[in-house]
Design an enzyme around this catalytic site. Sequence first.
Site, PDB file in Angstrom:
ATOM      1  N   LYS A 284       4.815 -62.550 -34.667  1.00 40.28           N
ATOM      2  CA  LYS A 284       4.334 -62.532 -33.291  1.00 40.28           C
ATOM      3  C   LYS A 284       4.675 -63.875 -32.645  1.00 40.28           C
ATOM      4  O   LYS A 284       4.325 -64.920 -33.187  1.00 40.28           O
ATOM      5  CB  LYS A 284       2.825 -62.277 -33.289  1.00 40.28           C
ATOM      6  N   GLU A 371     -12.379 -47.281 -31.435  1.00 40.97           N
ATOM      7  CA  GLU A 371     -13.559 -47.229 -30.575  1.00 40.97           C
ATOM      8  C   GLU A 371     -14.508 -46.104 -30.977  1.00 40.97           C
ATOM      9  O   GLU A 371     -15.729 -46.278 -30.974  1.00 40.97           O
ATOM     10  CB  GLU A 371     -13.143 -47.087 -29.111  1.00 40.97           C
ATOM     11  N   ARG A 399     -12.170 -43.606 -25.415  1.00 38.46           N
ATOM     12  CA  ARG A 399     -11.775 -43.063 -26.712  1.00 38.46           C
ATOM     13  C   ARG A 399     -12.958 -42.504 -27.505  1.00 38.46           C
ATOM     14  O   ARG A 399     -12.782 -41.706 -28.410  1.00 38.46           O
ATOM     15  CB  ARG A 399     -11.145 -44.179 -27.563  1.00 38.46           C
TER      16      ARG A 399
HETATM   17  C1  LIG Z   1      -7.501 -48.030 -27.340  1.00 37.27           C
HETATM   18  C2  LIG Z   1      -7.205 -49.487 -27.126  1.00 37.27           C
HETATM   19  N1  LIG Z   1      -8.084 -50.419 -27.552  1.00 37.27           N
HETATM   20  C3  LIG Z   1      -7.823 -51.730 -27.350  1.00 37.27           C
HETATM   21  C4  LIG Z   1      -6.685 -52.128 -26.738  1.00 37.27           C
HETATM   22  C5  LIG Z   1      -6.430 -53.614 -26.440  1.00 37.27           C
HETATM   23  N2  LIG Z   1      -5.231 -54.097 -27.138  1.00 37.27           N
HETATM   24  C6  LIG Z   1      -4.053 -54.237 -26.524  1.00 37.27           C
HETATM   25  S1  LIG Z   1      -2.846 -54.780 -27.524  1.00 37.27           S
HETATM   26  C7  LIG Z   1      -3.910 -54.873 -28.811  1.00 37.27           C
HETATM   27  C8  LIG Z   1      -3.406 -55.340 -30.141  1.00 37.27           C
HETATM   28  C9  LIG Z   1      -2.366 -54.419 -30.654  1.00 37.27           C
HETATM   29  O1  LIG Z   1      -1.929 -54.890 -31.886  1.00 37.27           O
HETATM   30  P1  LIG Z   1      -0.601 -54.314 -32.507  1.00 37.27           P
HETATM   31  O2  LIG Z   1      -0.582 -52.848 -32.356  1.00 37.27           O
HETATM   32  O3  LIG Z   1      -0.472 -54.835 -33.881  1.00 37.27           O
HETATM   33  O4  LIG Z   1       0.538 -54.884 -31.585  1.00 37.27           O
HETATM   34  P2  LIG Z   1       1.080 -56.403 -31.485  1.00 37.27           P
HETATM   35  O5  LIG Z   1       0.490 -56.958 -30.237  1.00 37.27           O
HETATM   36  O6  LIG Z   1       0.646 -57.129 -32.689  1.00 37.27           O
HETATM   37  O7  LIG Z   1       2.528 -56.265 -31.383  1.00 37.27           O
HETATM   38  C10 LIG Z   1      -5.193 -54.481 -28.447  1.00 37.27           C
HETATM   39  C11 LIG Z   1      -6.367 -54.472 -29.322  1.00 37.27           C
HETATM   40  C12 LIG Z   1      -5.804 -51.128 -26.304  1.00 37.27           C
HETATM   41  N3  LIG Z   1      -4.669 -51.429 -25.648  1.00 37.27           N
HETATM   42  N4  LIG Z   1      -6.080 -49.833 -26.520  1.00 37.27           N
END
Ligand SMILES: Cc1ncc(C[n+]2csc(CCOP(=O)(O)OP(=O)(O)O)c2C)c(N)n1
Length: 637
Positions: A284, A371, A399
């Site tokens: 990242k 969630e 969700r």
């Molecule tokens: C249902 C939901 N809950 C929370 C979020 C907030 N959120 C956005 S990106 C993220 C992290 C995602 O992590 P990952 O899938 O590993 O992607 P990365 O950013 O590490 O590439 C979160 C928790 C969301 N977008 N959707």
Amino acid sequence: MKTELLSRIESPFDLRTFTDQELQQLAGEIREALCNVVSTRTAHFASNLGVVELCIALHLVFDFTTDRLIWDTGHQIYPHKLITGRFHEFPTIRQKGGLMGYPNPHESPYDLFMTGHAGSSVSTVLGLKAGDDLLAQSHRRAVAVIGDGALPSGIVFEAMNNAAGLQKDMLVILNDNKMGICPRVGGLARYLDQARTAPFYDDIKREVSRMLNKVPIVGDAVERVLSQAKDAVKASLHGGMLFEEMGFRYIGPIDGHDLKTLREYLTMIKDVQGPVLLHVFTEKGHGFAPACEDPVRFHTPPPFERREDEVVAVKKSSSRAYTDLVSDAIYNAMARDSRVCVMTAAMCEGTKLGKIRTDFPDRFFDTGICEGHAVAFAAGMAKAGMRPVVDIYSTFLQRSYDQIFQEVALQNLPVTFCLDRAGVVGADGPTHHGAYDNTWMRVFPNMVVMAPGDELDVAPMLDFSLTYPGPVSLRYPKTNIEVVDRSVAPVELGQAEVWEWGADGMLIAFGTLFGTCVKAALQLRSEGLDVGVINARFLKPLDADTICRAVSEAGFVVTVEESALMGGFGSAVLETANAAGLRTDNIHRLGVPDRYIDHADRSEQLAELSLDVDGIVSTAIRASTRVQLARQEESFS
Ligand SMILES: Cc1ncc(C[n+]2csc(CCOP(=O)(O)OP(=O)(O)O)c2C)c(N)n1
């Protein structure tokens, strides 16, 4: 800015004319473009830096004019936008009228779904594949890219289970960077960590790449490579080959920043039959040292000043937001009462629960992006005698709707829901507005629905919720705190607070637009209209006495809420007036209409919805004019 190659790209096919060296240069140019734009505004950053090579490789190997590609969540879509013909518009990203910060089918046919919520990519890709097969379009390949943070979402496993059962030809790429927004948590996180450390992997990688280089990668040879990789992986993951056991063919892990390897693997597996999971390791923030060092902060950093590869200053805000107040109130409640605990669904940063995580580690629960589970988990805790607080953004709490219904409301369990970002959210736009919770929370029997009118309401409301013997929903927007000058009434179930009465009209605010209503009332008074304001505090139970008095005594009523008009606070006022046999034609409702609100600044969105002082004033003046005309008509007849 050096964007010589990037500026020449009109479609991903142009990448195919580049040499290996030029492709490396392109990766650098994409990172430069990301740095230049993201440093000027709050936007997703570290996740985008991490997928640059993967994005290039995907567009080189697949043809997404026919093949299908879904980036899970969609916050890492910027490199994809840059190489699918949107480079010149890129500086407009997340601004009103500009590119959206998430995939947007209105912008490009390369974006299939408008998304911003995590976890649904595997389902939609499976659906695309199943649909394409039924419609004689089997040649279309299907690819989902999903992060290790999104992977534990229940829906992902539902989709994988279904895909394995259907044995559809589809590729799921697990973009494993060890992080959600915060470091990943839970059992799956530990499982994936093993793959990072297993020494045996080097051998597999060597072996697979030796075979890839040596043999023509078609037919039996591919099968041989895959089954050897599978056996090797099985051994190294201590026999726990989760994905293989679920019915996916597991390939990897491979280095997600090695363009050559990515291309080779994607080429090898793109026509493999059945569901395949390619495990890709990325970093990242890759390519920009400060983002690698602090990927949490650089997930969505505020504007920053940089010199080359160094951040020299980050714009800091000293203002406090409602989120800060709620987190403080939860902290204080936890300090007082050992039954109070808090759940976040992978949003510890956004909900500012970091201090609670540090000081109350045994009562802080990060469920990951789950969630629905977080809510049912809280229900269990409540049943056991705890006082759980579920702290989740309004939009993501959607969700868990069935768990709110069945596990919490139906059982009448004392769970406090803190709905952060309830209202319009600015640059994230339609996928993220917390625009619907007034409607969906109020329909459940037992549920109390409230919203603070200003800073002074926050802690008393949170405290109230923790003594109330049933479920409570507490919503607040993404904005800085405000105090409305008044002598504050105590928070009591179903009691509104009257700022001042007005004979010509009453503005009834549910939520923090209370302050805006007071400003509007003062302006209306200066223009000669006697207008008062009510801070409703409770949408359910609604303070019927106060509301009915306003409807029957004032010339007009304007309800003001930062939520969908349909079924929301204003609807509740109409229903209450109607049930009391009062006229309702003098009730005007302001809120979110039946359409999606584009990304823009929050203030621009509020103005668009007439939820600012000007909008409320002009609505009130129109309402007052109608009253006067009606009175004149009455006196003539
Ligand atoms: C249902 C939901 N809950 C929370 C979020 C907030 N959120 C956005 S990106 C993220 C992290 C995602 O992590 P990952 O899938 O590993 O992607 P990365 O950013 O590490 O590439 C979160 C928790 C969301 N977008 N959707």
